[in-house]
Scaffold this active site. Structure first.
Site, short mmCIF file in Angstrom:
data_model
loop_
_atom_site.label_atom_id
_atom_site.label_comp_id
_atom_site.label_asym_id
_atom_site.label_seq_id
_atom_site.Cartn_x
_atom_site.Cartn_y
_atom_site.Cartn_z
N HIS A 45 40.08 39.95 38.08
CA HIS A 45 40.93 39.31 39.30
C HIS A 45 39.92 39.59 40.59
CE1 HIS A 45 43.02 41.26 42.96
NE2 HIS A 45 43.46 40.17 42.64
N LYS A 68 50.01 29.66 42.76
CA LYS A 68 50.94 30.77 42.74
C LYS A 68 52.29 30.18 42.58
CE LYS A 68 48.35 34.00 44.15
NZ LYS A 68 47.79 35.24 43.39
#
EC number: 4.2.1.68
Length: 443
Positions: A355, A222
């Site tokens: 996802h 991230k």
């Protein structure tokens, strides 16, 4: 054999306090409590089979999705399952085209999340009655039946029924061999579990080392909150995994378009395969601009987990705005709408890399991507499915990962059924977990 009239629909607000451990934290969602609106449908067939469906949320707002599910319930109750699956396109359109509810959509936002939860439960029920996992139900389905499940409204300029049928008929060639391959080897996955923004460097290193030990070769980190922090964390991971293993990055919609280009130009030294959600999920042309700037640096654009519907995906493909397409099993209108997106991706020859993570997203999307390989794409090139090692213990039929790959589920259904003790314990606000936590949070 399909049987029974739907006699009951219930929905519960289930929340897990993941924010307490920093799990799931990213540049935009800093303290998520992974949650779900959990739908159960029952029939009068007296066979004890229930259909279970979920849609994923981050805590607050789950009660709004629950309200939307209840608002849709009248479209489902007293319907024969045979009639629903016999005209699945019509049923899908009935749910998404309610003359009043569509005003707070249409086919997006809370009402579409609720639609996904309901439809996921219907698919789970259908597959259980047929005695097959959803991926196998789809693989065994006649191409014309598959096409009849899809609402082509708004996408016929890119994908017609005839186009879809042609793709699926071509997918019949070599299908049995690909199914055997999946059963033996599984579908390749990557891990996001070790690099959430809420983790310390020590935790990151520990989890990354364990992932390497477990055989993972593809890692996602991230990024987006602080450039210097990103540089440090990406350096740690790249040093640990080495130059040959794959690194992906995910900004979770943090940047404006020029900022995304500038930021990723500085992170390019770490050789990411893609940058995921670099900007607003609704900004098709913004994604196209970023793509044009970053592809020469060897960085692809991945997006889709917050794309509202098939129309947004259509435009992303038309605009050449992405190199990796990320479907979501609970954001789109369940299997039905995901089928249309898988077929459009095939037509444009864009790899689908779903996802997953959240509450049950891994459990659901494994069915879609395994079907995609066997019956649609027939390719594993540049294709990989996300995996996050969170909350699987709360599901009756959790995912099985072997050799960093999803092994095809064998239990009937959509793998959506949660353990009743977990649901009761984490139901909000009156479950055991929240009865303890809420007073402490108020003090």
């Amino acid at each position: 054999m399909v049987r029974g009239r739907i006699s009951r629909l219930s929905v519960r607000d289930v929340r897990f306090p993941t924010s307490l451990g920093g799990h799931g934290a990213d540049a935009m969602h800093t303290d998520p409590d992974y949650s779900a609106a959990y739908v159960v449908i029952e029939t009068d067939a007296e066979d004890g089979i229930k259909g279970c469906g979920i849609t994923f949320t981050l805590g607050k707002g789950t009660e709004v999705v629950v309200c939307a599910v209840n608002a849709l319930a009248h479209h489902v109750l007293n319907k024969d399952l045979k009639d629903i699956v016999g005209d699945f396109r019509g049923f899908y359109r009935q749910l998404t085209s309610d003359g009043q509810l569509r005003w707070i959509g249409p086919e997006k936002g809370v009402v579409h999340l609720a639609t996904a939860a309901v439809l996921n439960a219907v698919w789970d029920l259908w597959a259980k009655q047929e005695g097959k996992p959803v991926w196998k139900l789809l693989v065994d389905m006649d191409p014309r039946m598959l096409v009849s499940c899809i609402d082509f409204r708004y996408i016929t300029d890119v994908l017609t029924e005839e186009d879809a049928l042609e793709i699926l008929q071509k997918g019949q060639i070599g299908k049995k061999e690909r199914e055997k391959q999946m059963l033996a080897q599984g579908y390749p996955a990557y891990t996001t579990s070790c690099a959430w923004l809420g983790y310390s460097d020590d935790t990151l290193k520990q989890l990354c080392a364990q992932a390497l030990k477990d055989g993972w070769t593809r890692f996602k980190v991230k990024v987006g909150a602080d450039l210097q922090d990103d540089m440090r964390r990406c350096q740690i991971i790249r040093d640990m995994i080495g130059p040959e293993k794959t690194l992906m990055m995910d900004a979770n919609q943090r940047w404006d378009v020029p900022e995304a280009v500038e930021w990723m130009s500085k992170l390019a030294k770490f050789k990411p395969l893609w940058i995921e959600e670099p900007t607003s999920p609704d900004d098709i042309l913004g994604h196209a601009t970023i793509s044009k700037a970053l592809v020469p640096l060897g960085i692809g654009i991945a997006t889709g987990e917050q794309c509202h519907n098939r129309v947004i995906f259509k435009q992303l493909l038309q605009a050449k705005a992405l190199q990796f397409l990320q479907i979501d099993s609970c954001r789109l209108g369940s299997v039905n709408e995901n089928l249309s997106v898988l077929l459009m991706a095939k037509k444009f020859e864009i790899p689908v890399c779903p996802h997953a993570g959240g509450v049950g997203l891994c459990e659901l999307v494994q069915h879609l991507i395994i079907f995609d390989y066997i019956s649609v794409s027939a390719s594993l090139e540049n294709r990989v499915c996300e995996y996050v090692d969170h909350l699987h213990e709360h599901f009756k039929y959790p995912v099985m990962i072997q050799r960093a790959s999803y092994m095809p589920p064998k239990d009937p259904g959509y793998s959506t059924e949660m353990k009743e003790e977990s649901v009761k314990k984490h139901q909000y606000p009156d479950g055991e977990v929240w009865k303890k936590l809420l007073p402490a949070q108020e003090n």
